[in-house]
Write a protein that holds these residues in place. Structure first.
Motif, mmCIF file in Angstrom:
data_model
loop_
_atom_site.group_PDB
_atom_site.id
_atom_site.type_symbol
_atom_site.label_atom_id
_atom_site.label_comp_id
_atom_site.label_asym_id
_atom_site.label_seq_id
_atom_site.Cartn_x
_atom_site.Cartn_y
_atom_site.Cartn_z
ATOM 1 N N GLN A 56 0.837 -1.191 0.000
ATOM 2 C CA GLN A 56 0.000 0.000 0.000
ATOM 3 C C GLN A 56 0.878 1.248 0.000
ATOM 4 O O GLN A 56 1.913 1.279 0.661
ATOM 5 C CB GLN A 56 -0.904 0.009 1.238
ATOM 6 N N GLN A 57 0.453 2.260 -0.734
ATOM 7 C CA GLN A 57 1.151 3.544 -0.761
ATOM 8 C C GLN A 57 0.334 4.560 0.023
ATOM 9 O O GLN A 57 -0.904 4.552 -0.035
ATOM 10 C CB GLN A 57 1.342 4.033 -2.203
ATOM 11 N N GLY A 58 1.013 5.441 0.748
ATOM 12 C CA GLY A 58 0.272 6.419 1.528
ATOM 13 C C GLY A 58 1.096 7.640 1.858
ATOM 14 O O GLY A 58 2.325 7.621 1.802
ATOM 15 N N ALA A 59 0.409 8.716 2.212
ATOM 16 C CA ALA A 59 1.050 9.952 2.664
ATOM 17 C C ALA A 59 -0.015 10.837 3.286
ATOM 18 O O ALA A 59 -1.053 11.082 2.674
ATOM 19 C CB ALA A 59 1.738 10.671 1.511
ATOM 20 N N ALA A 60 0.243 11.292 4.496
ATOM 21 C CA ALA A 60 -0.659 12.233 5.158
ATOM 22 C C ALA A 60 -0.162 13.648 4.892
ATOM 23 O O ALA A 60 1.028 13.856 4.641
ATOM 24 C CB ALA A 60 -0.697 11.953 6.660
ATOM 25 N N GLY A 109 1.563 16.990 5.095
ATOM 26 C CA GLY A 109 2.690 17.416 5.901
ATOM 27 C C GLY A 109 3.593 16.294 6.362
ATOM 28 O O GLY A 109 4.527 16.528 7.140
ATOM 29 N N ARG A 110 3.338 15.083 5.922
ATOM 30 C CA ARG A 110 4.138 13.927 6.333
ATOM 31 C C ARG A 110 4.848 13.328 5.131
ATOM 32 O O ARG A 110 4.469 13.554 3.977
ATOM 33 C CB ARG A 110 3.238 12.852 6.956
ATOM 34 N N ARG A 111 5.854 12.526 5.391
ATOM 35 C CA ARG A 111 6.559 11.832 4.316
ATOM 36 C C ARG A 111 5.682 10.719 3.738
ATOM 37 O O ARG A 111 4.900 10.099 4.456
ATOM 38 C CB ARG A 111 7.859 11.228 4.837
ATOM 39 N N ALA A 112 5.857 10.477 2.463
ATOM 40 C CA ALA A 112 5.170 9.354 1.829
ATOM 41 C C ALA A 112 5.795 8.050 2.294
ATOM 42 O O ALA A 112 6.952 8.008 2.732
ATOM 43 C CB ALA A 112 5.249 9.482 0.313
ATOM 44 N N HIS A 113 5.044 6.967 2.189
ATOM 45 C CA HIS A 113 5.555 5.684 2.621
ATOM 46 C C HIS A 113 4.952 4.570 1.780
ATOM 47 O O HIS A 113 3.904 4.727 1.152
ATOM 48 C CB HIS A 113 5.231 5.442 4.107
ATOM 49 N N SER A 114 5.640 3.452 1.783
ATOM 50 C CA SER A 114 5.116 2.205 1.234
ATOM 51 C C SER A 114 4.975 1.237 2.393
ATOM 52 O O SER A 114 5.906 1.070 3.184
ATOM 53 C CB SER A 114 6.057 1.611 0.188
ATOM 54 N N ARG A 115 3.819 0.609 2.498
ATOM 55 C CA ARG A 115 3.569 -0.334 3.590
ATOM 56 C C ARG A 115 3.284 -1.705 2.993
ATOM 57 O O ARG A 115 2.303 -1.889 2.275
ATOM 58 C CB ARG A 115 2.398 0.133 4.451
#
Length: 414
Positions: free
Chosen positions: A343-347, A349-355
């Motif tokens: 899963q790809q995500g980013a809130a 003001g936050r860094r993007a991430h892969s989970r």
């Protein structure tokens, strides 16, 4: 690697010699003495201390270009991408580190021992909570620890989380940076912070790379398990909900504890760490940190699938990011029928991430691996009140707590 020291001060030739020899700690100490106006003469034949952490505490939010002078490829010199190629990983040169140190010391009027910037104070304890120091003595020695008991204890048995700090850190520093006590208050959880003394490791690192400290009921694992059991004996702890987590060297130690004590810990959290058995001495530890550990680290013999949550920045220049992959591979090695989803995500003001989620046939997540894009060697979403934190990251503490509370020790312990 570029190793040019700061110029304009007497004694810089000796600083250059030390940096060329890779003796950064001695070189920085000499810079400090020079800026205080002391003589350049200093012992230079002392053994190089065991340094297994980075020299910097916080990741700059702006991207940094990798120069061929100050960079090394992710797989180390002469491997992988090759010497001088850009790999996306920032490697701060020794000369840059020393120049930055000298500039900060000058700005402080030559005073040593600080960065010139004050960290915000840690959150005060809620009324009714306690955060006290105790100690445990076992066959392998004695370790002190701090225990947070929340005001919001509720009724019945409570979960326990054991938190292992990184090199150069302390329980108070790690608690402030991870904000774990605030989450413990919210969920009514006890949190223990064992402390590694300088007498055991000059940089206060957990000795995850020593064979003696990788085995059940030996060395540091015996002490950490003893602390855990002591708290379980003295407080109303649910034996099915005991967890262990750590940062960097502490993360590597947490992975060892999960492998060595599958009957004690229900789940493990590894932030910027390495898999159990990744090294057997200091040279192999440095190789694992710089290049990544092997696919099947020696000494790692899991007896049951250990639920594990992993966080690692993809620009970590201290512990190579593929160590996160190795931790995940170790956690899932003896599990069968797992389904993998990314899963790809980013809130905002936050860094993007892969989970990456590894789930079994019932939908239970055995392993969660968070790769944080643009992040270095720091606790994701941590508070600037502590060291080695990246406030821009996704909230590792919140996600770790969520993951822990989803898991209990199996009904039939191994």
């Amino acid at each position: 690697m570029s190793q040019t020291p700061p110029t304009g001060l007497p004694g810089m030739a000796e600083v250059a010699r030390l940096t060329r020899a890779g003796r950064l700690t001695e070189a920085t100490g000499l810079v400090q003495r020079l800026l205080r106006g002391e003589h350049a003469a200093a012992p230079t034949t002392a053994p190089v201390p065991t340094v297994l952490e980075g020299e910097f505490e916080r990741l700059d939010s702006s991207p940094q270009p990798i120069s061929q002078g100050d960079a090394q490829p992710a797989d180390g010199p002469g491997k992988g991408a090759g010497r001088g190629q850009k790999t996306g990983l920032v490697r701060t040169g020794l000369g840059e580190t020393l120049r930055d140190l000298a500039a900060r010391l000058r700005a402080m009027g030559g005073r040593a021992g600080g960065t010139g910037a004050l960290r915000p104070a840690a959150d005060p304890l809620p009324d009714g909570a306690s955060f006290v120091t105790d100690s445990y003595s076992g066959a392998a020695g004695t370790r002190t620890y701090k225990l947070y008991v929340p005001a919001n204890r509720g009724d019945g048995l409570r979960p326990l989380v054991v938190m292992l700090h990184g090199c150069t850190q302390s329980p108070d520093d790690f608690a402030a940076g991870s904000r774990m006590n605030a989450f413990a208050e919210r969920h009514g959880i006890l949190v223990a912070y064992p402390e590694q003394p300088a007498s055991a490791n000059a940089q206060r690192c957990w000795n995850w790379f020593n064979p003696e400290d990788q085995r059940r009921d030996r060395g540091e694992p015996e002490l950490l398990a003893g602390i855990t059991r002591r708290i379980m004996r003295d407080h109303p702890v649910d034996p099915d909900r005991v967890y262990i987590a750590g940062l960097s060297a502490g993360g590597a130690a947490a992975a060892i504890m999960g492998t060595a004590y599958p009957d004690l810990y229900a789940a493990v959290g590894v932030h910027s760490g390495l898999p159990a058995g990744a090294a057997h001495d200091l040279p192999s530890a440095l190789a694992a940190m710089r290049q990544g550990s092997g696919s099947r680290p020696d000494g790692a013999r899991a007896t049951r699938p250990m639920p594990t949550i992993i966080f690692h920045g993809d620009r970590d220049a201290v512990v190579h990011p593929n160590n996160g992959d190795r931790v995940a591979a170790q956690a899932t090695a003896i599990a069968t029928g797992l389904r993998t989803e990314v899963q790809q995500g980013a809130a905002p003001g936050r860094r993007a991430h892969s989970r990456t989620l590894h789930t079994d046939s019932s939908g239970r997540t055995l392993c969660e691996h968070w790769t944080i894009h643009g992040a270095g060697h720091a606790w994701a979403g941590g508070s600037p009140a502590g060291s080695y934190t990246d406030p821009q990251g996704p909230d590792a503490t919140a996600e770790m707590m969520r993951f822990f509370l989803e898991h209990r020790l199996p009904a039939t312990p191994v």
